[in-house]
Scaffold this active site. Structure first.
Site, mmCIF file in Angstrom:
data_model
loop_
_atom_site.group_PDB
_atom_site.id
_atom_site.type_symbol
_atom_site.label_atom_id
_atom_site.label_comp_id
_atom_site.label_asym_id
_atom_site.label_seq_id
_atom_site.Cartn_x
_atom_site.Cartn_y
_atom_site.Cartn_z
ATOM 1 N N HIS A 180 0.849 -1.196 0.000
ATOM 2 C CA HIS A 180 0.000 0.000 0.000
ATOM 3 C C HIS A 180 0.879 1.238 0.000
ATOM 4 O O HIS A 180 1.952 1.265 0.610
ATOM 5 C CB HIS A 180 -0.956 0.003 1.198
ATOM 6 C CG HIS A 180 -0.312 0.198 2.538
ATOM 7 N ND1 HIS A 180 -0.109 1.454 3.098
ATOM 8 C CD2 HIS A 180 0.164 -0.681 3.453
ATOM 9 C CE1 HIS A 180 0.454 1.325 4.288
ATOM 10 N NE2 HIS A 180 0.640 0.039 4.518
ATOM 11 N N GLU B 109 4.180 -5.759 4.449
ATOM 12 C CA GLU B 109 3.749 -4.780 5.438
ATOM 13 C C GLU B 109 4.919 -4.306 6.297
ATOM 14 O O GLU B 109 6.063 -4.691 6.057
ATOM 15 C CB GLU B 109 2.668 -5.380 6.345
ATOM 16 C CG GLU B 109 1.269 -4.855 6.063
ATOM 17 C CD GLU B 109 1.122 -3.362 6.284
ATOM 18 O OE1 GLU B 109 2.016 -2.722 6.874
ATOM 19 O OE2 GLU B 109 0.096 -2.811 5.857
ATOM 20 N N GLU C 153 -4.875 1.382 2.763
ATOM 21 C CA GLU C 153 -4.688 0.366 3.801
ATOM 22 C C GLU C 153 -4.772 0.980 5.182
ATOM 23 O O GLU C 153 -5.323 0.384 6.104
ATOM 24 C CB GLU C 153 -3.331 -0.324 3.622
ATOM 25 C CG GLU C 153 -3.136 -1.551 4.516
ATOM 26 C CD GLU C 153 -2.545 -1.224 5.888
ATOM 27 O OE1 GLU C 153 -2.531 -2.116 6.768
ATOM 28 O OE2 GLU C 153 -2.101 -0.079 6.102
#
Length: 905
Positions: A203, A276, A249
């Site tokens: 993201h 992430e 996100e």
């Protein structure tokens, strides 16, 4: 007759006691003496020499062969712990193993990272997120498309602007609604097309006021370069790969939901990799896989160039202990797709702050992440298993790495068999001792039970004592002194825990057993083995893959003990025995110390953002104590093999006393504004205007102020000296008759941060104020009242619904239509939109109360809407800027403008 055995055994006990305390002779207590007084003289003599565990008389050994010198014991254990801890840190600094193959260009990926972060913070709805970053990503992707047009692959690009809604049980549970947010989906496949697809997700949006280099721009930079590498391959892939650059996100996983539930390509996705961050830089760790589908773990193990994975992290994360979630959950729960979740976890102190910049991420971190993602994606895109993954779905995997060099992985069912084999071997080892002829076996069982009780008691008393110290530190106002001085907590709580355990066992040795006896050392080794074995069986029975950790802590010590049995029997606790014994413990201990490092690396920074209600001293003191207990378990028997513990306890007592005095004096300040190693205090600062309407729609009250939230336990304790007006006199009180206490909570976290401050300030006047109106109110034929509303406002808004006593929501236009997650009588709906979003329209039905509460608020429901201006000219006011300049350099005040409007119906 009872006096003769005592006289016969006394010389043996006296010689041991003299070795124990140099010139001091201690009074003899029951072990090996009074409890066996009814036996014959020879039996008593044998038991004194052999601790009653075997009936064959043997030549009495020289005591000095069986007992350790205090200094040698302390030195060996200290060096052992320090060397292994150094190995753990050395392995963490070794980011790349071997020379890069050249397939992944980390330098080019870094250029992407710097370009993306140069736009600054990128909240959803901002020009930086929706235009600048999207434009840059599209330009790079289109360049790759042109460059590889003649190759064996085809590249398709789709910009998705989904609208949707869902409920999620995160942060107590709430409902999410999104409108016209942005996804960039890139499909790479052979020119003949592909039926089965892998998904790689990152993201590019950020929280407000953070450039988000690690979270998650670096992952998008890595994905761009991985896309470039795969597209330029001369050999076509067997399957396709979707690269999803999602733009929402941080709005609690909205964009991934929009893709997996609405995009036409999503139906062909068979597995995914999610990239992430919960920290900044370092190694990316695999901390979630599945659900089930062990072939994914096998693919990572087989393909990853620099493996770093832990099933312990997976089970801890999925337990909900860590207040965080990732897109992994959305793909798993809404797409029913298995995957791999990777994240950077180091240096979480600056996660979601202004310090999360590109220069803090080493090129080697980018290289290792790129090498791993490229290799795993390539492996899976060529794998036959991707085409029919359901065939390989069932079962879980046990996986862990050894200092980042190799990953060990095997099916959970194999792990279960292995665990029970180790447990069986342990019980056979103990059963052999318990089945000795005569009364030896029975005495062994009783002594083992008694010693186990002593060990458990020592752990309980140790934990209790350290928690008392933590409470004193809290009462002295020195909470979180370790936030910027971690090893100070080790010296304070670790010294207290170690000293307390040694003291309890020394008292047991001197006052209960009465002697230092090498057989006691043997007994307490068995106690440690038994307790670890019990934890192994318990974890295995509960189906936890993390049971491999106690399995290692049982198998290696047991094998070491059996191999050294002759050495110990003939020479006792000699230096050679101790060195070999420690070498046998090295592998399980170094891995366990790595797990301890992970725990502290994650939980220490989390204490800086876990709210005002969780006492951090209790958490950290408990973690340090548990780590001490686990690490000391196979050193317990050294206390019974050492001649004295006076100097060790004196040293630990001295360290504890000095550290307690230094902490009490405030020498260790929790925060730091040092740019090389910042430890900022997190503060949320909103300049807000609140308006409250009565049942007739008239303004009942209105005020404006600076609403301040501290997100750690110290509150404003350290801020007040710098800004005196922020003090206890302006602490807020929750108004229970107003939704969410009458304050503009961005997320439903009021349970985490009950201490807030409200300073009067001028009214805010954003250029695009929220427009909220009731469109219709009608009674249905089934007895409910249906209300329809419209809202027009900024990109981030929060809706709060509070049915009054006796009333209840029956249905609404969110999620699946059923109101979810009643937070103490309130409902939270999180709303966000991208560019050019239409007016937000929603409705709900409410069942009126049979007997209205005359003491409660008027009407049947309170509805409130808060708006949040995270970017642009509306984000700041003159009063807000003035206050921000007064915060010390070690604080990170994340600030914005907001409004709160409440209505009664």
């Amino acid at each position: 007759s009872s006096s003769r055995p005592l006289i016969q055994i006394c010389p043996s006990a006296r010689s041991v006691c003299q070795m124990e305390g140099d010139t001091t002779v201690r009074r003899i207590k029951p072990f090996g003496t009074q409890q066996y007084v009814a036996q014959d003289n020879n039996g008593a003599q044998d038991r004194c020499e052999n601790n009653g565990y075997n009936g064959e008389p043997k030549r009495k050994p020289e005591v000095n062969l069986y007992l350790l010198r205090e200094g040698l014991a302390a030195s060996l254990v200290s060096v052992f712990i320090l060397v292994l801890w150094a190995l753990v840190h050395l392995s963490l600094q070794q980011l790349v193993i071997g020379k890069p193959t050249g397939e992944f260009n980390a330098v080019r990926a870094r250029q992407h990272l710097e370009q993306i972060t140069s736009a600054g913070p990128r909240p959803v709805g901002s020009q930086e997120n929706e235009v600048l970053t999207v434009g840059y990503l599209l330009k790079q992707i289109e360049d790759i498309q042109v460059e590889t047009a003649a190759g064996p692959h085809q590249l398709s690009i789709d910009i998705q602007r989904p609208t949707g809604t869902f409920s999620i049980d995160f942060l107590g549970g709430f409902t999410s609604f999104y409108d016209h947010i942005t996804n960039i989906a890139v499909r790479l496949e052979p020119k003949g097309g592909a039926q089965h697809l892998m998904l790689a997700n990152c993201h590019f949006d950020t929280v407000a006021n953070s450039p988000g280099a690690s979270d998650d721009a670096v992952s998008c930079a890595v994905m761009l370069e991985v896309l470039h590498s795969l597209a330029n391959q001369s050999t076509p892939l067997n399957h396709g790969v979707i690269f999803l650059f999602n733009g929402a996100e941080e709005n609690v996983l909205q964009a991934s939901h929009g893709f997996i539930t609405q995009h036409p390509w999503a139906k062909q996705v068979r597995a995914f990799i999610n990239l992430e961050a919960a920290g900044v830089g370092g190694k990316e760790v695999v901390f979630q896989t599945g659900p089930e589908n062990p072939w994914l773990v096998q693919a990572y193990v087989h393909a990853a160039k620099h493996p770093f994975a832990s099933v312990v992290g997976q089970e801890v994360f999925q337990s909900g202990v860590i207040p965080s979630d990732t897109d992994f959950r959305i793909f798993r729960d809404f797409g029913n797709i298995p995957g791999i979740d990777l994240a950077f976890i180091e240096n979480g102190f600056i996660y979601h702050t202004k310090y999360d910049t590109a220069n803090r991420i080493l090129t080697d971190s980018i290289q290792r992440a790129g090498d791993n993602i490229l290799a795993v994606l390539k492996y899976l895109a060529m794998s036959e298993k991707l085409a029919d993954s359901s065939e390989y779905r069932h079962g879980n995997m046990v996986f862990f790495d050894l200092l980042g060099v190799i990953v060990v992985a095997y099916p959970a069912r194999v792990g279960t068999i292995l665990n029970y084999m180790v447990a069986t071997a342990t019980f056979l080892y103990l059963a052999k001792k318990a089945s000795m002829p005569g009364h030896g076996g029975g005495r062994y069982v009783r002594d083992l039970a008694c010693a186990t009780g002593v060990a458990l008691l020592s752990w309980f008393v140790t934990l209790l004592s350290v928690l008392i110290v933590a409470l004193l530190v809290t009462l002295l106002g020195r909470s979180m002194f370790w936030y910027n001085h971690f090893y100070a907590s080790v010296c304070l709580y670790g010294a207290a825990a170690t000293g307390k355990m040694i003291l309890i066992h020394t008292l047991a040795k001197n006052l209960y057993y009465g002697v230092s006896e090498w057989k006691l050392g043997d007994l307490y080794f068995d106690v440690s083995l038994l307790l670890w074995c019990c934890s192994l069986v318990w974890l295995t029975q509960h189906g936890l893959c993390s049971a491999y950790a106690p399995m290692l802590m049982v198998a290696f010590p047991l094998a070491t003990r059996l191999l050294l049995a002759k050495e110990f029997k003939h020479r006792g606790a000699s230096a050679k025995y101790c060195v070999l014994y420690l070498l046998g413990l090295a592998l399980p201990y170094v891995h366990f110390m790595f797990l301890i490092w992970v725990v502290f690396e994650i939980f220490t920074p989390i204490m800086g953002r876990s709210g005002t209600e969780i006492p951090p001293e209790v958490v950290l003191a408990s973690l340090v104590t548990l780590a001490t207990i686990f690490l000391s378990s196979f050193f317990l028997h050294f206390i019974y093999l050492v001649r004295s513990t006076k100097r060790i306890m004196a040293g630990l007592g001295f360290v504890f006393t000095i550290m307690f005095l230094l902490v009490s004096c405030g020498l260790f300040f929790p925060y730091s504004g040092d740019l090389d190693s910042p430890r900022p205090k997190r503060v949320f600062l909103q300049h807000t205007t609140r308006t409250f309407h009565n049942l007739q729609g008239e303004v009942e009250s209105r005020d404006s102020g600076l609403w301040i939230n501290s997100f750690d336990y110290t509150g404003m304790q350290h801020i007040t000296p710098h800004i005196p007006e922020i003090n206890e006199t302006v602490r807020t009180r929750c108004r229970e008759d107003r939704p969410f206490c009458g304050y503009p909570w961005f997320l439903p976290v009021k349970f985490l941060s009950r201490k807030n401050w409200y300073l009067p300030a001028p009214e805010v006047s954003p250029s695009s104020p929220v427009e909220f109106s009731l469109l219709s109110k009608e009674e249905t034929s089934w007895g409910t009242i249906k209300m329809t509303f419209s809202v027009k406002g900024p990109s981030h808004m929060s809706l709060y619904l509070m049915p009054h006593r006796g009333a209840s929501l029956s249905t609404w236009s969110f999620g699946d239509g059923t109101p979810r997650f009643d937070l103490s009588g309130e409902y939270f709906i999180f709303y966000s939109h991208g560019l050019d979003a239409p007016t937000w329209t929603f409705w709900f039905e409410i069942q009126p109360p049979a007997d209205p509460d005359p003491s409660g608020p008027e009407g049947i429901v309170s509805v409130a809407i808060s708006s949040h201006y995270f970017f642009g000219k509306d984000q700041r006011t003159a009063r807000l800027e003035e206050m921000l300049h007064r915060f010390p350099t070690w604080a990170f005040p994340s600030s914005w403008v907001s409004t709160y409007d409440m209505y009664r119906y």
